[in-house]
Design a protein around this motif. Structure first.
Motif, PDB file in Angstrom:
ATOM      1  N   GLY A 198       7.431 -13.172  -3.726  1.00 43.25           N
ATOM      2  CA  GLY A 198       7.004 -12.447  -4.457  1.00 43.25           C
ATOM      3  C   GLY A 198       6.548 -11.144  -3.826  1.00 43.25           C
ATOM      4  N   LEU A 199       5.952 -11.255  -2.590  1.00 39.79           N
ATOM      5  CA  LEU A 199       5.548 -10.117  -1.908  1.00 39.79           C
ATOM      6  C   LEU A 199       6.553  -8.961  -1.588  1.00 39.79           C
ATOM      7  CD1 LEU A 199       2.567 -10.882   0.416  1.00 39.79           C
ATOM      8  CD2 LEU A 199       2.495  -9.137  -1.407  1.00 39.79           C
ATOM      9  N   ASP A 254       2.105  -8.022 -12.964  1.00 45.54           N
ATOM     10  CA  ASP A 254       2.433  -9.278 -12.305  1.00 45.54           C
ATOM     11  C   ASP A 254       2.112 -10.491 -13.158  1.00 45.54           C
ATOM     12  OD1 ASP A 254       2.412 -11.356 -11.003  1.00 45.54           O
ATOM     13  OD2 ASP A 254       1.643 -10.347  -8.919  1.00 45.54           O
ATOM     14  N   SER A 265       5.958 -13.860  -8.827  1.00 39.33           N
ATOM     15  CA  SER A 265       6.344 -14.925  -7.842  1.00 39.33           C
ATOM     16  C   SER A 265       7.000 -15.971  -8.324  1.00 39.33           C
ATOM     17  CB  SER A 265       5.023 -15.109  -7.270  1.00 39.33           C
ATOM     18  OG  SER A 265       5.234 -16.220  -6.030  1.00 39.33           O
ATOM     19  N   THR A 293       8.015 -18.279  -6.637  1.00 45.49           N
ATOM     20  CA  THR A 293       7.640 -19.463  -6.077  1.00 45.49           C
ATOM     21  C   THR A 293       6.865 -20.075  -6.924  1.00 45.49           C
ATOM     22  OG1 THR A 293       7.423 -17.789  -4.399  1.00 45.49           O
ATOM     23  CG2 THR A 293       6.373 -20.020  -3.807  1.00 45.49           C
ATOM     24  N   LYS A 294       6.236 -19.791  -7.871  1.00 47.61           N
ATOM     25  CA  LYS A 294       5.114 -20.319  -8.854  1.00 47.61           C
ATOM     26  C   LYS A 294       5.710 -21.084  -9.961  1.00 47.61           C
ATOM     27  CE  LYS A 294       2.563 -18.874  -5.523  1.00 47.61           C
ATOM     28  NZ  LYS A 294       2.595 -17.469  -5.102  1.00 47.61           N
TER      29      LYS A 294
HETATM   30  C1  PLP Z   1      -0.063 -13.457  -8.865  1.00 43.01           C
HETATM   31  C2  PLP Z   1       0.765 -13.358  -7.647  1.00 43.01           C
HETATM   32  N1  PLP Z   1       1.499 -12.689  -7.395  1.00 43.01           N
HETATM   33  C3  PLP Z   1       2.048 -12.353  -6.241  1.00 43.01           C
HETATM   34  C4  PLP Z   1       2.130 -13.549  -5.268  1.00 43.01           C
HETATM   35  C5  PLP Z   1       2.948 -13.390  -3.936  1.00 43.01           C
HETATM   36  O1  PLP Z   1       4.061 -14.183  -4.141  1.00 43.01           O
HETATM   37  P1  PLP Z   1       5.079 -15.032  -2.935  1.00 43.01           P
HETATM   38  O2  PLP Z   1       3.776 -16.204  -2.380  1.00 43.01           O
HETATM   39  O3  PLP Z   1       6.111 -15.575  -3.492  1.00 43.01           O
HETATM   40  O4  PLP Z   1       4.974 -13.891  -1.859  1.00 43.01           O
HETATM   41  C6  PLP Z   1       1.119 -14.570  -5.402  1.00 43.01           C
HETATM   42  C7  PLP Z   1       1.059 -15.594  -4.713  1.00 43.01           C
HETATM   43  O5  PLP Z   1       0.372 -16.234  -4.587  1.00 43.01           O
HETATM   44  C8  PLP Z   1       0.504 -14.492  -6.535  1.00 43.01           C
HETATM   45  O6  PLP Z   1      -0.460 -15.476  -6.855  1.00 43.01           O
END
Ligand code: PLP
Length: 324
Positions: free
Chosen positions: A11-12, A110, A132, A134-135
């Motif tokens: 996500g970052l 986001d 992200s 990932t979530k």
């Molecule tokens: C709202 C939000 N955006 C972006 C990210 C970053 O994502 P990643 O962990 O996949 O880099 C997170 C991670 O916790 C998040 O909570």
């Protein structure tokens, strides 16, 4: 609408790819309680190393939004609901204010906390949506990935170039896993919403709790905005315990079904303490101003049995605060 989604290795990495469209001297208006990692990227990389300017403002207060724009503002960045305070930003209204100031300002949302199942910011006027993956989108806590979605041709070309020139792209196996996980997104989101709403009501009625933050509750300050722009809510709840760091630590250690971890959006329930975990990189004075205190707990309600989840919270609350 010529829509495209570009995936990145986290996500970052998606955040970085989007922010890289800005040039030294450009200004970003950012909501004041975005994810700590996004803040860290802006405060420790973009601002000092790349010459960006940023202001962190409460975008739920429209008078502050009006005042936030400068002649060099090129982007507005927010999460809604925000992390960890679950403040809801009116996407259409903030977009209108930004575009009135300058139609070229890019509005970035986001949308990690909602997933596309519950909220579609592009249809409300935003230019770019970041997730992200990932979530919730992957949902099985076994992949790190991010994406940026846009209908803006210039941004599409920029994102494609970032994938190629910077190279923070996902692996083929991670893409395979996300393609499997995403097939149940709608089922998981409905389950997260149903259980989280029941848990939010349970917490709101609990005498050991000072306050619950969950946009689907009528008590939430932006409940009407939430209803207007979403089709439901995810499993993210934040709440203030009646206590301090000691009670929060005891509560988190006593949990058995919820796991103590920073992530969110997976099938399993997680709990964390933002002040010393996800949001530790936010300056202490900003944390205090925002209300990210040592009794603020954030939970991600997973897909386990609802009775087990409530029983777990109940015993942990009693162990943290034996008498009331
Ligand atoms: C709202 C939000 N955006 C972006 C990210 C970053 O994502 P990643 O962990 O996949 O880099 C997170 C991670 O916790 C998040 O909570």
């Amino acid at each position: 609408m010529n829509l495209s989604g570009h995936t990145f290795s986290s996500g970052l990495a998606a955040t970085m790819a989007v922010v890289n469209i800005l040039k030294s001297g450009d200004h970003i208006v950012c909501s004041d309680d975005i994810y700590g990692g996004t803040q860290r990227f802006l405060r420790k990389v973009s601002i000092p190393n790349h010459g960006l300017q940023a202001d962190f403002v409460d975008l739920t207060k429209l008078s502050e939004v009006e005042k936030a724009f400068k002649p060099n503002t090129k982007m507005v960045w927010f999460e809604t609901p925000s992390n960890p305070l679950l403040k809801v930003v009116d996407i259409a209204t903030v977009t209108n204010i930004a575009k009135k100031h300058n139609p070229d300002i890019l509005v970035v949302v986001d949308n990690t906390f909602m997933s596309p199942y519950f909220q579609r910011p592009l249809s409300l006027g935003a230019d770019i949506v970041v997730h992200s993956i990932t979530k919730y989108i992957n949902g099985h806590s076994d992949v790190v990935m991010g994406c940026a979605i846009t209908d803006n041709d210039t941004v599409q070309k920029h994102l494609y170039f970032q994938q190629m020139a910077v190279g923070a792209v996902p692996s083929p196996f991670d893409c395979f896993l996300v393609n499997r996980g995403i097939k149940t997104l709608h089922l998981r989101m409905r389950a997260h919403y149903e259980s989280a709403l029941a848990i939010a009501k349970y917490l709101e009625a609990n005498e050991r709790i000072e306050k619950v933050l969950y946009p689907a509750l009528p008590s939430h300050p932006q409940h009407e905005v939430h209803k207007k722009q979403t089709k439901g809510m995810s499993g993210m709840i934040s709440f203030y315990l009646k206590g301090e760091l000691e009670q929060s630590s005891t509560f988190l250690s006593a949990l058995k079904v919820f796991t103590l971890a920073e992530s969110l959006g997976g099938y399993e329930s997680l709990a964390e303490l933002p002040s010393i975990m996800t949001h530790a990189s936010v300056p202490p004075e900003d944390r205090a101003k925002l209300g990210i205190t040592d009794n603020l707990i954030r939970i991600s309600v997973g897909c386990e049995d609802l009775d087990d989840l409530i029983a777990d919270l109940d015993q942990a609350l009693k162990s943290a605060i034996p008498r009331i």
